[in-house]
Each structure stands twice: as C-alpha cells, then as structure tokens.
Scaffold this active site. Structure first.
Site, short mmCIF file in Angstrom:
data_model
loop_
_atom_site.label_atom_id
_atom_site.label_comp_id
_atom_site.label_asym_id
_atom_site.label_seq_id
_atom_site.Cartn_x
_atom_site.Cartn_y
_atom_site.Cartn_z
CB CYS A 379 -0.97 -0.06 1.17
SG CYS A 379 -2.47 0.90 0.87
CG HIS A 514 -3.46 -3.69 3.33
ND1 HIS A 514 -2.38 -3.24 4.06
CD2 HIS A 514 -4.11 -2.58 2.92
CE1 HIS A 514 -2.40 -1.93 4.11
NE2 HIS A 514 -3.44 -1.49 3.43
CD GLU A 516 -1.04 -6.47 5.21
OE1 GLU A 516 -0.84 -6.71 3.99
OE2 GLU A 516 -1.16 -5.31 5.66
N1 GLN Z 1 -1.92 6.67 3.01
C1 GLN Z 1 -2.06 5.92 1.81
C2 GLN Z 1 -3.44 6.09 1.19
O1 GLN Z 1 -4.37 6.45 1.85
C3 GLN Z 1 -1.75 4.46 2.02
C4 GLN Z 1 -2.72 3.77 2.93
C5 GLN Z 1 -2.22 2.45 3.42
O2 GLN Z 1 -1.03 2.16 3.37
N2 GLN Z 1 -3.11 1.62 3.91
O3 GLN Z 1 -3.62 5.82 0.04
#
Ligand code: GLN
Length: 542
Positions: A379, A514, A516
C-alpha cells in the site's frame, strides 16, 4: 440449531481473549462443526477505522469492506472463515443505529432506554446473519467491570436466559498470577472476577485460567468451589512457545471436550495434525532470514499484527525463522540506510499514512532497488517505491503524493472516483474521514508473464483487500514503464494500478492492497511465501 458461546475476560486486559476464542473456534471446527466468530467492542467509535494504531493496534479489513478489530484477524487465521461486516459491532454503531431509528420515528413515541432498546439492538446483532452455523462464538471486548461493557453483558445475560443452557455457554478468561514471595499461584483475582460477572447475573460455565505455570490440583478445586463450577470446568491455559500450539494445548487441557459436554453433544476427537506440523516447523526451523520492516508505528507491534503473522507464515512455508527488524523510517532521514540495512535479507515497507517518515521509506526503497535486496512494498510502501522510481529512474525529480500537499508531479493522487461492482464511488477532499476509503475486496487483473502472475500460480485475476485513499496516477504508467518499472496488476477497468514490479531486480514488488490480511498459517499468502523465498536466496549471498 446454532449454539452460542459468550466469551468474557476478567482480572486484567491483554490476556489473549481473541486468540483464545480463535483457538476454540479452530478446535470445534477440527471436530467437524461449522463455526463463526464475532466481536462486540464497547468503545464509542463507530468502528476502529479512525483510531490511532498506537491505541488500538491494526485495523483489520474484511472482504465486504468493514474496518474492524484486529481480533477478527485471529479468527480468520485460525478458522479460515471469512469475516463480514456483521461480525464486529461497537457501542458507537449500536447507538448510531438506535438514534437513526428514533429520528425516523420508528419507536412510535417510546422513551428510548439502554434496556430494552440498546440491549435489544445488541441482541439483534448477535443473532443476525447466522444461518447454518453449529456454533457462534461471541467475544465481549474489554474486562468485566468496565462501565462501557455493561449493556453488552446485560444483553448476553438476557440471551443466555432466552436460549437456555442447551444453547448458550458462558466462558470466562482469567489470570492466576504467580506471587514469588509466597511461591504460589493466586486464585483470589479469579474469584473476584467471577463474582463481578455474577453481580450482573451471569454465572460462568467454564473458566479458562491463564497461568505461567502448572495449576496444582488443590488450586483447581478451590477455584471450582468458590466459583460455583465443576472442577473439570476449570481449564488451565498455560503459556506456550508459539500461538500455533494454543489449539493443541487447550485440547489437551480438555477445553473442547468440556464445551461438547456442556451442550451434551458427542463429537469425534479433533484432528490437530496440521496445527502440530506448523508448530514443529516454527519451533525447529532449518535456517533464518532477517527482514527489515521500515514503518512508523514500530513502537506497538499490534499495529502490524497481520503483517507480522503473514511474514511468519512465509517463514513456515519456507521452513525458516523470520527475524523481524522493526525500524522507524524517520531514522533514514538523518542517517544512511546502509547502517541499518546492510545485513538484512529483505526490506518491507508496510501500509502507512501521512508525511512523517515518508522520505525515510523512499530512501529504504531506493536502497533495496540499487543494492538488489528483495523489496516488498505494501500500500503506502508501494506508493513510496513508485515515487522513488519516478524520481530516480524516470527523472521526475519532484515526484510526490498529494497526501503530503499539492504538488507539480502528483505521482500519487487522491482517488475521487472508482468502481465498486457496478456502482461508482465518489469522494472529495471534504469527505468524512471514517469509512470513506477504498475498502475491502477488489479484483486485480494480472499481466501474463510477469513475476506477480507467476507467484499467483498464473491466475488471470485475483481478489485482494484494500484500505487506501490515494492511488498511483495511471497517467505516469508509460514514463515509468519506459524507465524499467512494470505495472503487472491493474483494476479490471485498467484505471487503477494494483501491482508494480521491477523485472530487472531479484525481487521488487509493490502492491496497492494488503495481502497480509488474507494470509493464514495453514494457507500462507503466495506473495509472502515468494518474498521469504527470495530472502532465503539473499541470505546465501551475504
Ligand atoms: N496513506 C495511503 C493512502 O491512503 C496508504 C494507505 C495504506 O497504506 N493503507 O492511500
């Protein structure tokens, strides 16, 4: 017929109630039953999405886009049952639903009270969306005696009464502290906790007693006598070396047997071989790798719970121990990454929010790319890797994210419109903070012949969970691909970059989702298995 097991905790917090519930779920499942687990959280936030990870740990996201308590992660990892929005509820959500109904006039002039309106809403939640499950395990957050928890305890008391003994069981998790000066395990806090529960009308049926050493027979008898339960209902929950040993250990102490006895059901002994295999691999690894996790909330490891578990799963799949080096990204803004990263076999930059530490994460990605060290960006970790590539491979020196303010080269920008199924989702800078990110499972099309495609077993399409507000700006794809970065995963409409990789590198992958959250000890996520495999290769090199 669904039977309900209500799990409360006493004496102190952090006894591992979530894990205990998950392990009991796994045991019942291993006996052939269909289970579902639920969590009732007494805090007033509508969901944990707006809470700092420092306070509440990780936010666990479900396929259907709910931001939930991290215990739901334990439930999924131990049972493999996909959690849903309906599996986690908070005081905030209950009140907000009741107040919405009141405003609509649904209560026809009644005075709205905790009993019956709030407790009815809680009971509806507990019994809602249950179909052919044999057992519903319902964990109550917090510790018995907390003011916030009272309406929940009242609701489960009423439910226990309505369902009757044959369909409801109250399990209470407590602690037997060891007092060195007396050389004894003390039962008094457990007695008090059971009494506290009794004061709200709930008689515990089963006591699961956390203890760092064996509980002598005489103490077990004493607890049974004082707490009004049979001696066989006092189950020792001793500390174990790995969490994967918990189901087996509880089984040996008779937990699932006792549950079956309570409900008068005859069920075959559980088959726990797969859990033992995992435990063996975990306790007797054939090697080890060092992974640097360059993040922000490194002071509280619960903030990266699923991530740590998924790395562990990758280790189990490769028969190695994964040593996690938690590094605060900000250190790279003052010092050279080499000082910290020289001896690591893989670098992972996890999800994150905000500008603090972002340049450190970009420096970590640069180090990994230039030194050919395996890099996994998740992410935010993907977004920072793309910014790094834009700056240093594609020559866009000002590349940045609009998350940090307006920019001339918005490589990563606020997502204002995207498709969820057949519906358009729209957001703007003025949208609420809570529940408005791109959340939950979305499909991703894989590019044939790419590393990601191979890792996923040459599938054409995969589904992964998301939680982000910003995205890599697809208008930069041609420039970045020309510079050597491959966009190997895209949303089905081709508009949102989902996976990037650098083909000319040992292992460099960034994912917008994600992975994970979907990794399980019995079914490790392929990206983690592959990442750790590349770290094993790297360990041979350094
Ligand atoms: N801050 C980033 C976004 O909102 C990444 C979010 C995250 O890593 N879950 O896109």
């Amino acid at each position: 017929m669904t039977r309900f097991i209500f799990i409360t905790g006493g004496v102190v917090s952090s006894l591992g109630k979530g894990l205990a519930s998950a392990a009991l779920g796994a045991l019942l499942q291993a006996r052939g039953f269909k289970v579902r687990l639920r969590k009732l959280d007494p805090y007033i936030n509508v969901d944990p999405g707006t809470m700092s990870p420092y306070q509440h740990g990780e936010v666990y996201v479900t396929d259907d886009g709910a931001e939930t308590d991290l215990d739901l992660g334990h439930y999924e990892r131990f049972t493999g049952v996909t959690s849903r929005q309906t599996d986690n509820i908070t005081t905030g959500r209950i009140y907000s639903e009741v107040i919405t109904k009141e405003r609509r006039g649904d209560y026809l002039g009644a005075t709205i009270q905790v009993i019956p309106h709030i407790t009815d809403a809680i009971k509806d939640f507990i019994t809602n969306d249950v179909s052919n499950e044999d057992f519903l395990l319902c964990e109550i957050g917090g510790t018995v005696g907390d003011i916030e928890g009272l309406p929940f305890l009242e609701a489960i008391r009423q439910l226990g009464n309505e369902l009757g003994k044959k369909r409801a069981l109250f399990m209470h998790l407590t602690l037997l502290p060891y007092v060195a000066a007396a050389g004894e395990l003390k039962t008094k806090p457990t007695q008090h906790s059971v009494k506290e529960l009794l004061s709200v009308g709930i008689q515990a049926d089963l006591l699961l007693c956390r203890s760092e050493r064996e509980i002598p027979e005489v103490e077990r008898k004493k607890i049974a006598q004082f707490c009004n339960v049979g001696e066989e209902s006092v189950i020792p929950a001793l500390d174990v070396k790995s969490i994967y040993e918990v189901p087996h250990s509880y089984h040996q102490q008779g937990l699932d047997n006792q549950v079956c006895r309570h409900f008068s059901i005859n069920a075959p002994e559980p088959c726990l071989e797969r859990w033992m295999e995992i435990h063996d691999r975990k306790t007797a690894p054939e090697g080890e790798v060092n992974i640097a996790v360059v993040g922000k909330y490194t002071g509280l490891l619960d903030a990266y719970k699923s991530l740590a578990e998924a790395l562990d799963h990758g280790g189990i799949a490769n028969h190695v121990k994964v040593n996690m080096n938690w590094i605060d990204a900000e250190v790279f803004e003052g010092e050279r990454p080499l000082n910290y990263l020289e001896k690591v076999h893989g670098i992972l930059v996890p999800g994150g929010f905000g500008i603090r530490g972002s340049e450190g994460k970009i420096a970590a990605a640069k180090f990994a790319r230039e030194q050919n060290v395996p890099y996994f960006g998740i992410c935010f970790g993907m977004q920072m890797a793309v910014i790094e590539a834009a700056r240093n491979m594609a020559g866009l020196a000002d590349a940045s994210s609009t998350e940090f303010g307006p920019h001339d080269e918005p490589l990563v920008g606020l997502m204002t419109e995207w498709m969820k199924g057949n519906e358009i989702q729209e957001r703007g800078i003025k949208s609420d903070m809570g529940g408005t990110m791109r959340l939950g499972a979305y499909d991703c099309l894989l590019r044939e012949g790419s590393k990601a495609h191979k890792i996923y077993g040459c599938k054409e399409i995969v589904s992964e969970r998301h939680r982000h507000r910003y995205e890599v700006n697809s208008s930069y794809i041609p420039a970045l691909e020309q510079a050597g970065m491959l966009f190997s995963g895209l949303s089905p409409d081709g508009l949102l970059p989902e996976i990037v990789e650098i083909p000319d590198h040992n292992w460099f992958i960034g994912v917008q989702f994600h992975p994970e959250l979907k990794s399980k000890p019995l079914d490790p996520h392929p990206l983690f298995t592959s990442f750790i495999c590349s770290a094993v290769k790297q360990a041979r090199l350094v």
